[in-house]
Design an enzyme around this catalytic site. Structure first.
Site, PDB file in Angstrom:
ATOM      1  N   HIS A  24       0.780  -1.308  -0.078  1.00 53.38           N
ATOM      2  CA  HIS A  24       0.052  -0.019  -0.048  1.00 53.38           C
ATOM      3  C   HIS A  24       0.946   1.261   0.065  1.00 53.38           C
ATOM      4  O   HIS A  24       0.770   2.132   0.991  1.00 53.38           O
ATOM      5  CB  HIS A  24      -1.272   0.063   1.077  1.00 53.38           C
ATOM      6  N   HIS A  78      -2.290  -8.778  15.782  1.00 59.33           N
ATOM      7  CA  HIS A  78      -2.803  -7.962  14.941  1.00 59.33           C
ATOM      8  C   HIS A  78      -3.595  -8.029  13.887  1.00 59.33           C
ATOM      9  O   HIS A  78      -3.185  -9.091  13.257  1.00 59.33           O
ATOM     10  CB  HIS A  78      -1.248  -7.068  14.464  1.00 59.33           C
ATOM     11  N   GLU A  80      -4.438  -6.475  10.992  1.00 57.69           N
ATOM     12  CA  GLU A  80      -4.368  -6.302   9.734  1.00 57.69           C
ATOM     13  C   GLU A  80      -4.234  -7.333   8.715  1.00 57.69           C
ATOM     14  O   GLU A  80      -3.714  -8.294   9.041  1.00 57.69           O
ATOM     15  CB  GLU A  80      -3.052  -5.252   9.491  1.00 57.69           C
ATOM     16  N   ASP A  82      -2.688  -8.274   6.483  1.00 57.89           N
ATOM     17  CA  ASP A  82      -1.490  -9.270   6.024  1.00 57.89           C
ATOM     18  C   ASP A  82      -1.183 -10.297   6.843  1.00 57.89           C
ATOM     19  O   ASP A  82      -0.276 -11.290   6.812  1.00 57.89           O
ATOM     20  CB  ASP A  82      -0.224  -8.387   5.756  1.00 57.89           C
ATOM     21  N   HIS A 146       1.022  -1.423  15.076  1.00 56.42           N
ATOM     22  CA  HIS A 146       0.632  -0.104  14.385  1.00 56.42           C
ATOM     23  C   HIS A 146      -0.741   0.084  14.051  1.00 56.42           C
ATOM     24  O   HIS A 146      -1.097   0.816  13.493  1.00 56.42           O
ATOM     25  CB  HIS A 146       1.480  -0.372  13.087  1.00 56.42           C
ATOM     26  N   ASP A 165       4.196  -6.358  14.283  1.00 57.13           N
ATOM     27  CA  ASP A 165       4.867  -5.547  13.319  1.00 57.13           C
ATOM     28  C   ASP A 165       5.900  -4.751  13.732  1.00 57.13           C
ATOM     29  O   ASP A 165       7.021  -4.625  13.046  1.00 57.13           O
ATOM     30  CB  ASP A 165       3.983  -4.274  12.791  1.00 57.13           C
ATOM     31  N   TYR A 193      11.421   0.383   7.303  1.00 57.63           N
ATOM     32  CA  TYR A 193      10.028  -0.145   7.937  1.00 57.63           C
ATOM     33  C   TYR A 193       9.618   1.037   9.011  1.00 57.63           C
ATOM     34  O   TYR A 193       8.475   1.450   8.930  1.00 57.63           O
ATOM     35  CB  TYR A 193      10.437  -1.460   8.361  1.00 57.63           C
ATOM     36  N   HIS A 226       7.171  -9.744  10.360  1.00 57.02           N
ATOM     37  CA  HIS A 226       7.816  -9.245   8.878  1.00 57.02           C
ATOM     38  C   HIS A 226       9.367  -9.546   8.980  1.00 57.02           C
ATOM     39  O   HIS A 226       9.893  -8.982   9.947  1.00 57.02           O
ATOM     40  CB  HIS A 226       7.493  -8.018   8.349  1.00 57.02           C
TER      41      HIS A 226
HETATM   42 FE1  FEO Z   1       0.329  -3.576  10.279  1.00 61.78          FE
HETATM   43 FE2  FEO Z   1       2.024  -6.289   8.837  1.00 61.78          FE
HETATM   44  O1  FEO Z   1       0.546  -5.272   9.509  1.00 61.78           O
END
Ligand code: FEO
Length: 397
Positions: A24, A78, A80, A82, A146, A165, A193, A226
């Site tokens: 994004h 989290h 989100e 992903d 986040h 994250d 990041y 990640h």
């Molecule tokens: Fe805030 Fe890796 O998602």
């Protein structure tokens, strides 16, 4: 990548996204990973899942460790997508006894997935401890790192922090640990990041670091959602997070500009020459050719910003407005700046650039510098003087 043993009874079972180049709006030049971790204890627990299209990789990895139906608990650190895109399929197949999440996590899950109302959600409080068998997990809320729902999972017996994250990097690699990859690439991706995702929430990062300190949490490894796991360079990444969240920057400058007929480019290079003449390192970035997320990384790392644009229709060039809107949203602070640009007949771009510097609360060390049409030799000397003044201010600390 097949499952990787992180430690006895603890496996990485996530997915690697080698091909992703746009997250994004963030240019993920080295791809990314979506990490999920499987802990084998009396209660077999899966921490986080992966992006929906990569659910197959997750199931493949789970099956190589055990029958996924044996999983008892799922932790959603989290919401989100992903990390939760594959969650509905995982819940359907695994039928877990409990799915742990924060209070905000419950709201977010129900907003994302209508079927979540039928899931065995178990809301945990900040600091709550759950026994998994020989090991416990402690949940710590990390709101806004986040998303509002975010939390981390700490395994005290293992001295492991599963940090979602936080401490992540968009960095696809066939190796899982920090000491198995190129250190410079790793730290660059960790900085990128932070600059592009975490920076606006620096106050919350400071709170998390303070919590770790106050509670005396011993940490041998950080397992982010990640990129690679931190084990050898833990001190480096924690100290980097301390610096970045305190807006500490290096004595260097980034010159960001956009140009119509190369006049503003000439000015940008002249400003850079003045900075160099003072012995301060400088990077020059053309907003037309450098991705905004790479510019943002430099903005975070550098103390000084010189921003320039030609004037077009009483404004800065659209690509510069795009870049600076993005930068402003990420809320860099404690910068020192100058603005410049060429124009034909009105010259409002510099005024808008100064407003940008004001909006990010930068210390502006000079009036904006405008040059009509093409800069003369004398004009370029004035640009170099502007660069010198910026560099001198930075040297004075
Ligand atoms: Fe805030 Fe890796 O998602």
């Amino acid at each position: 990548m097949p499952p990787v043993k992180v430690r006895e009874d603890l496996y990485w079972v996530g997915a690697i996204d080698w091909g992703i180049r746009d997250f994004h709006g963030y240019s993920t030049n080295r791809g990314s990973t979506y990490n999920a971790y499987l802990l084998l204890d009396d209660k077999i627990t899966l921490f986080d899942t992966v992006k929906k299209p990569l659910a197959g990789q997750l199931f493949h990895n789970l099956q190589r460790v055990l029958d996924p139906e044996k999983i008892d608990y799922i932790v959603v650190n989290h919401v989100e997508m992903d990390h939760t895109g594959a969650l509905p399929e995982v819940i359907e197949r695994v039928k877990p006894q409990k799915v742990f999440c924060s209070k905000m996590g419950q709201k977010a899950l129900e907003a994302h997935f209508p079927q979540a109302k039928n899931w065995p959600l178990h809301v945990v409080e900040n600091g709550e401890k759950i026994k998994l068998g020989r090991r416990e997990v402690v949940f710590l809320e990390t709101r806004m790192i986040h998303w509002p729902d975010s939390m981390v999972s700490y395994l005290p017996q293992e001295k492991i922090l599963i940090s979602q994250d936080a401490f992540g990097q968009h960095y696809a690699n066939s190796m899982l640990f920090d000491d198995q990859v190129d250190y410079c690439e790793l730290m660059q991706e960790a900085a990128k990041y932070y600059a592009n995702i975490v920076l606006p929430f620096s106050a919350q990062v400071q709170k998390l670091l303070a919590t770790i300190e106050e509670k005396g949490l011993e940490i041998d490894m950080i397992l982010p959602d990640h990129g690679v796991i931190w084990r050898k360079y833990l001190k480096d990444i924690i100290s980097a997070y301390q610096r970045w969240s305190a807006y500490e920057a290096e004595q260097r400058v980034v010159v960001i500009y956009a140009t119509m007929w190369k006049s503003t480019e000439k000015m940008a290079l002249a400003v850079a020459s003045g900075i160099e003449a003072e012995g301060i390192p400088v990077k020059v970035m053309n907003a037309d050719t450098v991705h905004r997320s790479d510019i943002m990384t430099e903005v975070m790392l550098a103390k000084g910003l010189a921003v320039g644009s030609s004037t077009l229709n009483n404004h800065m060039l659209p690509i510069m407005a795009d870049t600076l809107t993005y930068v402003k949203g990420l809320r860099p602070r404690k910068k020192v700046g100058v603005a410049f640009g060429s124009y034909g007949w009105s010259g409002e771009a510099v005024k808008h650039l100064l407003k940008f510097l004001e909006d990010i609360k930068a210390e502006v060390v000079s009036e904006g510098l405008k040059v009509q049409y093409v800069p003369t030799h004398e004009d370029l000397k004035t640009c170099a003087e502007l660069g010198r003044k910026l560099a001198q201010t930075i040297k004075q600390g």
